[in-house]
Structures are given as structure tokens and as C-alpha cells.
Motif scaffolding. Structure first.
Motif, mmCIF file in Angstrom:
data_model
loop_
_atom_site.group_PDB
_atom_site.id
_atom_site.type_symbol
_atom_site.label_atom_id
_atom_site.label_comp_id
_atom_site.label_asym_id
_atom_site.label_seq_id
_atom_site.Cartn_x
_atom_site.Cartn_y
_atom_site.Cartn_z
ATOM 1 N N VAL A 3 -28.471 -10.644 51.336
ATOM 2 C CA VAL A 3 -28.849 -11.613 50.458
ATOM 3 C C VAL A 3 -28.374 -11.323 49.112
ATOM 4 O O VAL A 3 -28.106 -10.175 48.547
ATOM 5 C CB VAL A 3 -30.411 -11.797 50.515
ATOM 6 N N TYR A 4 -27.824 -12.637 48.428
ATOM 7 C CA TYR A 4 -27.057 -12.384 46.886
ATOM 8 C C TYR A 4 -27.952 -13.440 46.117
ATOM 9 O O TYR A 4 -28.411 -14.333 46.433
ATOM 10 C CB TYR A 4 -25.607 -12.936 47.389
ATOM 11 N N HIS A 5 -27.566 -12.902 44.978
ATOM 12 C CA HIS A 5 -27.813 -13.683 43.624
ATOM 13 C C HIS A 5 -26.473 -14.126 43.109
ATOM 14 O O HIS A 5 -25.729 -13.147 42.850
ATOM 15 C CB HIS A 5 -28.709 -13.065 42.745
ATOM 16 N N ASN A 22 -21.272 -12.703 43.198
ATOM 17 C CA ASN A 22 -22.741 -12.291 43.765
ATOM 18 C C ASN A 22 -22.842 -11.087 43.613
ATOM 19 O O ASN A 22 -22.306 -9.995 43.724
ATOM 20 C CB ASN A 22 -22.368 -12.697 45.236
ATOM 21 N N GLU A 24 -25.871 -8.132 45.113
ATOM 22 C CA GLU A 24 -26.861 -7.958 46.326
ATOM 23 C C GLU A 24 -28.228 -7.946 45.786
ATOM 24 O O GLU A 24 -28.462 -7.396 44.797
ATOM 25 C CB GLU A 24 -26.330 -6.744 46.965
ATOM 26 N N ASP A 25 -28.866 -8.652 46.496
ATOM 27 C CA ASP A 25 -30.506 -8.550 46.138
ATOM 28 C C ASP A 25 -31.107 -7.253 46.293
ATOM 29 O O ASP A 25 -31.640 -6.779 45.664
ATOM 30 C CB ASP A 25 -31.113 -9.376 47.291
ATOM 31 N N TYR A 70 -36.062 -16.477 40.674
ATOM 32 C CA TYR A 70 -35.527 -15.611 41.671
ATOM 33 C C TYR A 70 -35.163 -16.435 43.014
ATOM 34 O O TYR A 70 -34.109 -16.029 43.532
ATOM 35 C CB TYR A 70 -36.966 -14.544 41.845
ATOM 36 N N CYS A 71 -35.784 -17.271 43.128
ATOM 37 C CA CYS A 71 -35.332 -18.364 44.333
ATOM 38 C C CYS A 71 -35.023 -19.706 44.199
ATOM 39 O O CYS A 71 -35.150 -20.631 44.734
ATOM 40 C CB CYS A 71 -36.821 -18.301 45.423
ATOM 41 N N ILE A 162 -31.746 -16.275 45.419
ATOM 42 C CA ILE A 162 -31.727 -15.880 46.982
ATOM 43 C C ILE A 162 -32.548 -17.268 47.497
ATOM 44 O O ILE A 162 -32.904 -18.035 47.050
ATOM 45 C CB ILE A 162 -32.410 -14.895 47.285
#
Length: 162
Positions: A3-5, A22, A24-25, A70-71, A162
Motif C-alpha cells: 500500500v502506498y502514499h 510512492n 510505502e505505507d 491519510y486516506c 492510501i
């Protein structure tokens, strides 16, 4: 599945994407553990623009929000680049202090007895979640490069949580 930001650097005046990086979370989770942050503390520091409430163009808008979603999506413009640089530098510093190249969050706190009890299949599953120090460090340095060389009011960063 990772899952990435995403940090998308955009030249808003010329309407073109410069780069999309990106992170990584699992790395951001690690950062929060190391710095003893509350779940969303890092994201509350940066002045930002919520694209759901503010219309484009964003390059000339003074940020009225604080934090990154965050999301969700947040926009960062030149008014907030210094804040973002400080956070990237903090993350780089955390990575440089990490001894191991691979970080497995589900294994790091287990002692030898607990590790001995894990089956091969379980171990294989636990090792699927990781981040690689050199890869994340490279991405953060690229972000820093863009921030330092493209410090222009025409550049905005779209942050996709994410």
C-alpha cells in the motif's frame, strides 16, 4: 500487496505531471513507531489545501487546512514546501540510522523462542510485508531533489493517501 502514499509533482501553469513518487505505507508506520507519534501526527504538521473544498488553480492559494489526508487527497503548494522538506529530512535521518536493509514489521519484535515456533509457511507470509531501506531512501531523496530544484509558485504536489 503493498500500500502506498503518492506524492505527485505537478506544474500547474503548464498542466503537466513532472513526477509521481510512492512511499510505502509500512515505512510510514515504522516512522510513527520510531518517533512515538500518534497515528496521524505527521500528517497534521503541513499546511495544505483540501481539493474537495477549494477549486483549482492551487498555486496561488494560501493553505487553509493543516495536515495531509491519510486516506484521501491533499494539495501542497510553495507555501508549505519548507514544512514538507523538514519531514522528508526527518524520514531520511530515521532511515540512515536503520542498520538493516530489509525491515519486516511483523518479525521485528519477536524473540528467538517465538521465531522458533513459527512454521515455514507462516514465516513466508510474515516476510511478505516489508520495506527496503535503500529503495525508500532513494524515493525520499528524489522528492527532496524536486522540492529543492522546483521551488516555484507554479509547482504543486498532490498527496494521495492510501
Amino acid at each position: 500487496m503493498a500500500v502506498y502514499h503518492d506524492f505527485e509533482f505537478v506544474d500547474e501553469r503548464n498542466d503537466c505531471v513532472i513526477a509521481k513518487i510512492n512511499i510505502e505505507d509500512i515505512f510510514l508506520d515504522y516512522v510513527m513507531e520510531q518517533q512515538a507519534y500518534e497515528v496521524d501526527c505527521l500528517y497534521n504538521l503541513i499546511p495544505s489545501i483540501n481539493p474537495g473544498y477549494v477549486k483549482e488553480p492551487y498555486r496561488s492559494k494560501v493553505p487553509s487546512d493543516k495536515g495531509l489526508n491519510y486516506c484521501g487527497i491533499s494539495v501542497i503548494n510553495h507555501y508549505s514546501f519548507d514544512y514538507l522538506k523538514k519531514i522528508f529530512l526527518e524520514w531520511i535521518d530515521i532511515l540512515e540510522k536503520l542498520d538493516d536493509e530489509y525491515y519486516y514489521p511483523y518479525l521485528v519484535d519477536l524473540n528467538e523462542d517465538q521465531l522458533a515456533e513459527i512454521s515455514f509457511e507462516e514465516m513466508k507470509g510474515l516476510k511478505e510485508t516489508l520495506f527496503v531501506k535503500s529503495e525508500v531512501l532513494k524515493k525520499l531523496n528524489i522528492c527532496m531533489h524536486y522540492l529543492e530544484t522546483m521551488n516555484s509558485p507554479d509547482i504543486v504536489i498532490y498527496y494521495y493517501g492510501i
